[in-house]
Design a protein around this motif. Structure first.
Motif, mmCIF file in Angstrom:
data_model
loop_
_atom_site.group_PDB
_atom_site.id
_atom_site.type_symbol
_atom_site.label_atom_id
_atom_site.label_comp_id
_atom_site.label_asym_id
_atom_site.label_seq_id
_atom_site.Cartn_x
_atom_site.Cartn_y
_atom_site.Cartn_z
ATOM 1 N N LEU A 122 0.811 -1.201 0.000
ATOM 2 C CA LEU A 122 0.000 0.000 0.000
ATOM 3 C C LEU A 122 0.851 1.259 0.000
ATOM 4 O O LEU A 122 0.517 2.234 -0.682
ATOM 5 C CB LEU A 122 -0.932 -0.023 1.220
ATOM 6 C CG LEU A 122 -2.092 0.934 1.241
ATOM 7 C CD1 LEU A 122 -2.905 0.872 -0.041
ATOM 8 C CD2 LEU A 122 -2.979 0.652 2.422
ATOM 9 N N ASP A 123 1.958 1.264 0.731
ATOM 10 C CA ASP A 123 2.840 2.441 0.765
ATOM 11 C C ASP A 123 3.321 2.827 -0.630
ATOM 12 O O ASP A 123 3.321 4.003 -0.990
ATOM 13 C CB ASP A 123 4.058 2.185 1.661
ATOM 14 C CG ASP A 123 3.755 2.347 3.129
ATOM 15 O OD1 ASP A 123 2.788 3.052 3.468
ATOM 16 O OD2 ASP A 123 4.491 1.766 3.942
ATOM 17 N N GLU A 124 3.721 1.828 -1.416
ATOM 18 C CA GLU A 124 4.210 2.087 -2.771
ATOM 19 C C GLU A 124 3.126 2.720 -3.635
ATOM 20 O O GLU A 124 3.380 3.665 -4.376
ATOM 21 C CB GLU A 124 4.677 0.790 -3.425
ATOM 22 C CG GLU A 124 5.847 0.142 -2.742
ATOM 23 C CD GLU A 124 6.080 -1.285 -3.230
ATOM 24 O OE1 GLU A 124 5.454 -1.702 -4.219
ATOM 25 O OE2 GLU A 124 6.895 -1.976 -2.606
ATOM 26 N N LEU A 125 1.907 2.173 -3.548
ATOM 27 C CA LEU A 125 0.802 2.688 -4.367
ATOM 28 C C LEU A 125 0.404 4.093 -3.928
ATOM 29 O O LEU A 125 0.125 4.945 -4.780
ATOM 30 C CB LEU A 125 -0.392 1.740 -4.289
ATOM 31 C CG LEU A 125 -0.174 0.378 -4.928
ATOM 32 C CD1 LEU A 125 -1.321 -0.569 -4.593
ATOM 33 C CD2 LEU A 125 -0.020 0.507 -6.429
ATOM 34 N N LEU A 126 0.383 4.344 -2.627
ATOM 35 C CA LEU A 126 0.061 5.683 -2.140
ATOM 36 C C LEU A 126 1.100 6.700 -2.604
ATOM 37 O O LEU A 126 0.749 7.788 -3.058
ATOM 38 C CB LEU A 126 -0.031 5.689 -0.610
ATOM 39 C CG LEU A 126 -1.253 5.029 -0.001
ATOM 40 C CD1 LEU A 126 -1.099 4.926 1.514
ATOM 41 C CD2 LEU A 126 -2.521 5.775 -0.363
ATOM 42 N N ALA A 127 2.365 6.354 -2.485
ATOM 43 C CA ALA A 127 3.441 7.264 -2.899
ATOM 44 C C ALA A 127 3.363 7.558 -4.396
ATOM 45 O O ALA A 127 3.506 8.714 -4.818
ATOM 46 C CB ALA A 127 4.798 6.677 -2.543
ATOM 47 N N ALA A 128 3.111 6.534 -5.189
ATOM 48 C CA ALA A 128 3.040 6.716 -6.644
ATOM 49 C C ALA A 128 1.879 7.610 -7.049
ATOM 50 O O ALA A 128 1.936 8.263 -8.091
ATOM 51 C CB ALA A 128 2.915 5.354 -7.328
ATOM 52 N N ARG A 129 0.828 7.645 -6.208
ATOM 53 C CA ARG A 129 -0.358 8.439 -6.545
ATOM 54 C C ARG A 129 -0.440 9.744 -5.761
ATOM 55 O O ARG A 129 -1.378 10.509 -5.894
ATOM 56 C CB ARG A 129 -1.615 7.604 -6.315
ATOM 57 C CG ARG A 129 -1.764 6.583 -7.437
ATOM 58 C CD ARG A 129 -2.405 5.309 -6.951
ATOM 59 N NE ARG A 129 -2.515 4.315 -8.017
ATOM 60 C CZ ARG A 129 -1.543 3.505 -8.401
ATOM 61 N NH1 ARG A 129 -0.366 3.592 -7.855
ATOM 62 N NH2 ARG A 129 -1.738 2.615 -9.355
ATOM 63 N N GLY A 130 0.561 9.985 -4.907
ATOM 64 C CA GLY A 130 0.588 11.214 -4.120
ATOM 65 C C GLY A 130 -0.574 11.323 -3.151
ATOM 66 O O GLY A 130 -1.067 12.417 -2.900
#
Length: 77
Positions: A7-15
């Protein structure tokens, strides 16, 4: 646990922040944090579906299976 959550990776990629995602998905920040930190024992398909809709991803982008070295593989026929 053999399932990891990315989830951290997806949140970071989407700001996005965890709070923003929780609001858009319709779950509490606490429950989303439990999932993010790998402490969840289960996830409802409706929640997984909503996460994928909001994050514009597939379940495999969010969850990954990492076989345990301790558990021998079973052969199926």
């Amino acid at each position: 646990m053999s399932i990891s959550v990315h989830l951290d990776e997806l949140l970071a990629a989407r700001g996005m922040t965890l709070s923003q995602l929780a609001n858009e998905v319709g779950i509490t920040v606490v429950n989303l944090s439990v999932l993010k930190n790998g402490r969840a024992k289960a996830i409802r398909f409706s929640t997984l579906s909503r996460l994928c809709e909001v994050l514009e991803c597939q379940p495999g982008d969010l969850l990954r299976h990492q076989p345990s070295r301790e558990t021998p593989r079973r052969r199926t026929r």
